[in-house]
Design a protein around this motif. Structure first.
Motif, PDB file in Angstrom:
ATOM      1  N   LEU A  52     -14.946 -32.421 -38.676  1.00 36.42           N
ATOM      2  CA  LEU A  52     -15.071 -31.409 -39.725  1.00 36.42           C
ATOM      3  C   LEU A  52     -15.223 -32.092 -41.081  1.00 36.42           C
ATOM      4  N   GLU A  53     -16.261 -31.722 -41.802  1.00 38.79           N
ATOM      5  CA  GLU A  53     -16.558 -32.361 -43.089  1.00 38.79           C
ATOM      6  C   GLU A  53     -15.956 -31.565 -44.237  1.00 38.79           C
ATOM      7  N   ILE A  54     -15.459 -32.273 -45.243  1.00 41.79           N
ATOM      8  CA  ILE A  54     -14.986 -31.627 -46.465  1.00 41.79           C
ATOM      9  C   ILE A  54     -15.912 -32.025 -47.610  1.00 41.79           C
ATOM     10  N   PHE A  62     -25.159 -28.372 -47.079  1.00 43.18           N
ATOM     11  CA  PHE A  62     -25.033 -27.992 -45.674  1.00 43.18           C
ATOM     12  C   PHE A  62     -26.264 -27.228 -45.172  1.00 43.18           C
ATOM     13  N   LEU A  90     -26.896 -27.479 -41.399  1.00 36.13           N
ATOM     14  CA  LEU A  90     -25.876 -26.782 -40.617  1.00 36.13           C
ATOM     15  C   LEU A  90     -26.060 -25.266 -40.727  1.00 36.13           C
ATOM     16  N   HIS A 135     -20.320 -25.233 -36.557  1.00 28.96           N
ATOM     17  CA  HIS A 135     -21.012 -24.791 -37.772  1.00 28.96           C
ATOM     18  C   HIS A 135     -20.004 -24.332 -38.825  1.00 28.96           C
ATOM     19  N   THR A 136     -18.997 -25.154 -39.049  1.00 31.87           N
ATOM     20  CA  THR A 136     -17.995 -24.863 -40.074  1.00 31.87           C
ATOM     21  C   THR A 136     -17.732 -26.130 -40.877  1.00 31.87           C
ATOM     22  N   TYR A 137     -17.151 -25.949 -42.061  1.00 33.99           N
ATOM     23  CA  TYR A 137     -16.819 -27.079 -42.911  1.00 33.99           C
ATOM     24  C   TYR A 137     -15.726 -26.664 -43.883  1.00 33.99           C
ATOM     25  N   TYR A 140     -11.594 -23.229 -45.400  1.00 37.26           N
ATOM     26  CA  TYR A 140     -12.361 -23.369 -44.167  1.00 37.26           C
ATOM     27  C   TYR A 140     -13.506 -22.359 -44.225  1.00 37.26           C
ATOM     28  N   ALA A 146     -20.611 -21.684 -41.826  1.00 39.03           N
ATOM     29  CA  ALA A 146     -21.875 -22.101 -42.431  1.00 39.03           C
ATOM     30  C   ALA A 146     -22.678 -20.898 -42.928  1.00 39.03           C
TER      31      ALA A 146
END
Length: 236
Positions: free
Chosen positions: A11-13, A33, A36, A150-152, A167, A170
């Motif tokens: 998971l990217e921040i 993003f 994504l 598909h979340t970040y 959280y 996308a």
């Protein structure tokens, strides 16, 4: 279920801001993003097989106009952030509008067109543990399968020195799942859909309310923002 190859991705921040405007924050998130967001939209059967076809019908136009007008009027900065996300990612604004208002539109889709279990009403759940030595929240993410991978995380820093971590799905506004801010306010979201008679057509979207909560100064301010929002559908 067939693997998408995205489940194990870290998971990217993304730290964004301080920004000159809400539009700029959305644009930078969309730009960062873009791949994504495009991937999520392509895989999202609710969007592709229900929302987009419905949006082209005459029956959809009054609902979409009401959602657009009311949310833009009541949450102009959130709306600008949404438009910025669309334009930063390079995807059609309509697609971003539809996924952000998914829960507000699905109740009005023709019943014979609904995909079975496409938008499960019991999406998420929480476990809260509080003792003298700790306070812990565990949030279970079991929503639309198109969101897998598909979340970040967004760390947003605003011009008034407020910051938040959220959280984020996308293409959607932060956060329709969970987040917290530098005032020490934290919240999670679970789906609690109302009965049909309680739904307000064209009311305020859950994504706009939760994005607004990320800027609340405390619990009293958060409750006031929720109560004054005239929500279209339910959330907890």
């Amino acid at each position: 279920m067939e693997s998408s190859g995205l489940e194990g991705k870290e998971l990217e921040i993304f730290e964004v801001g301080p920004c000159e405007s809400a539009y700029q924050m959305g644009f930078l998130i969309g730009q960062r993003f873009s791949n994504l967001i495009r991937s999520r939209l392509a895989r999202d059967l609710i969007l592709q097989e229900q929302l987009l076809p419905f949006a082209q019908t005459p029956q959809a136009q009054p609902l979409l106009k009401a959602l657009t007008d009311n949310n833009k009027k009541n949450f102009p900065s959130c709306w600008d952030e949404l438009i910025g996300t669309a334009e930063g990612s390079g995807v059609p604004v309509l697609h971003i509008i539809l996924i952000n208002f998914r829960k507000e539109i699905v109740p009005f889709l023709p019943k014979n067109k609904l995909i079975s279990n496409a938008d499960c009403p019991d999406d998420c759940s929480d476990v809260l543990i509080v003792s003298d030595s700790m306070a812990m929240v565990a949030h279970n993410e079991d929503a639309n399968v198109a969101l897998v991978g598909h979340t970040y995380l967004i760390k947003g820093m605003l011009s008034n020195e407020l910051s938040f971590i959220a959280y984020t799905y996308a293409g959607e506004l932060p956060s329709c799942a969970f987040g917290f801010n530098s005032h020490g306010l934290a919240f999670t979201l679970n789906s609690v859909p109302p009965i049909e008679d309680e739904i307000v057509a064209g009311g305020i979207g859950c994504n706009f309310i939760s994005r607004d909560l990320l800027e609340a100064s405390g619990i009293d301010d958060a409750v006031t923002r929720i109560h004054s929002s005239e929500a279209s559908v339910g959330h907890s």
